[in-house]
Design an enzyme around this catalytic site. Sequence first.
Site, short mmCIF file in Angstrom:
data_model
loop_
_atom_site.label_atom_id
_atom_site.label_comp_id
_atom_site.label_asym_id
_atom_site.label_seq_id
_atom_site.Cartn_x
_atom_site.Cartn_y
_atom_site.Cartn_z
N TYR A 73 0.84 -1.20 0.00
CA TYR A 73 0.00 0.00 0.00
C TYR A 73 0.88 1.25 0.00
O TYR A 73 2.04 1.23 0.44
CB TYR A 73 -0.95 0.02 1.20
N SER A 107 8.35 2.42 14.20
CA SER A 107 7.87 1.28 13.40
C SER A 107 6.66 1.66 12.56
O SER A 107 5.87 0.82 12.16
CB SER A 107 7.56 0.08 14.30
N GLY A 108 6.49 2.96 12.32
CA GLY A 108 5.45 3.44 11.40
C GLY A 108 4.13 3.76 12.02
O GLY A 108 3.13 3.92 11.30
N HIS A 136 -3.48 9.61 13.12
CA HIS A 136 -3.70 10.42 11.92
C HIS A 136 -5.16 10.38 11.46
O HIS A 136 -5.96 9.54 11.88
CB HIS A 136 -2.77 9.97 10.79
N CYS A 194 -1.63 1.95 12.61
CA CYS A 194 -1.78 3.31 13.14
C CYS A 194 -3.09 3.45 13.91
O CYS A 194 -3.96 2.58 13.86
CB CYS A 194 -1.75 4.33 12.01
N ASN A 219 -6.27 5.38 13.76
CA ASN A 219 -7.10 6.19 12.85
C ASN A 219 -8.09 7.02 13.64
O ASN A 219 -8.66 6.54 14.62
CB ASN A 219 -7.87 5.29 11.90
#
Length: 400
Positions: free
Chosen positions: A310, A323-324, A328, A346, A348
């Site tokens: 992605y 680690s990302g 957000h 993440c 969301n």
Amino acid sequence: MLRTDVRSRLPIAGAAVAMIAALSACSGGSNAPGSPGGGAGGDKPAIPTPVIKISPASGTAKVRPDKTVVVTASNGSLQEVTVEADGEQVEGEFDAAHTKWTSKKPLKPSAKYTVSAKASGDGGPATASSRFSTLTPKLKLAVADVTPGLKGETVGVGMPIMVTFNQNVQDKAAVEQALEVQAEKPVPGAWRWINDKLAIYRTAKYWPAHQKVKFVAHLEGVHAGRDMYGVEDHSTTINIGAAWVSSVNTKTHMMVVKRDGKTVQTMKISAGKGTTREYTTTSGVHLTMERGNPVTMISPGKKEGDPGYYKEVVNHAVRISNSGEYVHSAPWSVGSQGIANVSHGCVNARPDQAKWFYDHFHRGDVVKIVGTSRILEWNNGWGFWQMPYKQWKKGSALES
């Protein structure tokens, strides 16, 4: 008659001489030391003037910056000692009798020093001076970076102090001893060496909110290893703001944000879907690290065309790990927020609430996440709070 008179005077004269001799032998006489009117033997002994000695001796070159300057006085006491280079005076202290002065801090490398001293005593005043120079180190140690260190920045209560040096530090204990943290609201804390160039200071508990913290590296003249000396001091003032603490529960799909203990925002969220390790949100105490709007997120370890690849452009993203993981905006998952975990790891949030979080962000704010089986590593981003403080302290060069 004439001969008779001569004979009669001789015994008298002899008796007079004998009497004088006897008197001289029995008394100190007018020539005794200390007697009034005495001759050379009657002078008082001279009282010695004070003698001042200075180390390093005048003219000495290539003096080690960690050498102590010592000034002593005999036959009197020191009244004044000044040691200076480039207009800056060296701090020092006298002993109780004021017969010895000793410098308290290291000297500057590559500097020319002047020493002047005054003493007084019964024998009168005395002065002395000296000039010497310090060596130029082959390896010059200095602070390369301090985080946080942005001018005017306010940081969160979880913020560590991360100090990066320009050289590989050999004598970590000597350097750590020179690092000082001054807080308006002091709390226990300790340094931990991550490698030869990076030392991180973390408190035992979060910083008390709303205060200033000053970091000072007293490096000048510190012997940090073979042929290595600190060449300059460094100071940074850190502004600790409010206590922003966000709590994320991946099982209830909720995020609660508190400021100084008061709830200021409640957000429905969606966390990592957990189908793989990289898509599982890490549980533990995270710190906010940076932000971006927008941020392009690419699947880790995959290239275009691979299954699961992605590439997403997201808005109002606040990083919480290396680690990302971010908090957000995710308008595409609004229907799942508060209900299910569908992200790639993440947190969301609804666009307006993600923007609110983004706008109120400070580096070092606390984000606590619970509910997953993947635990945040202490060295993943700024996950330092994941390590118990007792263990953290073992990384100090002064604790071992």
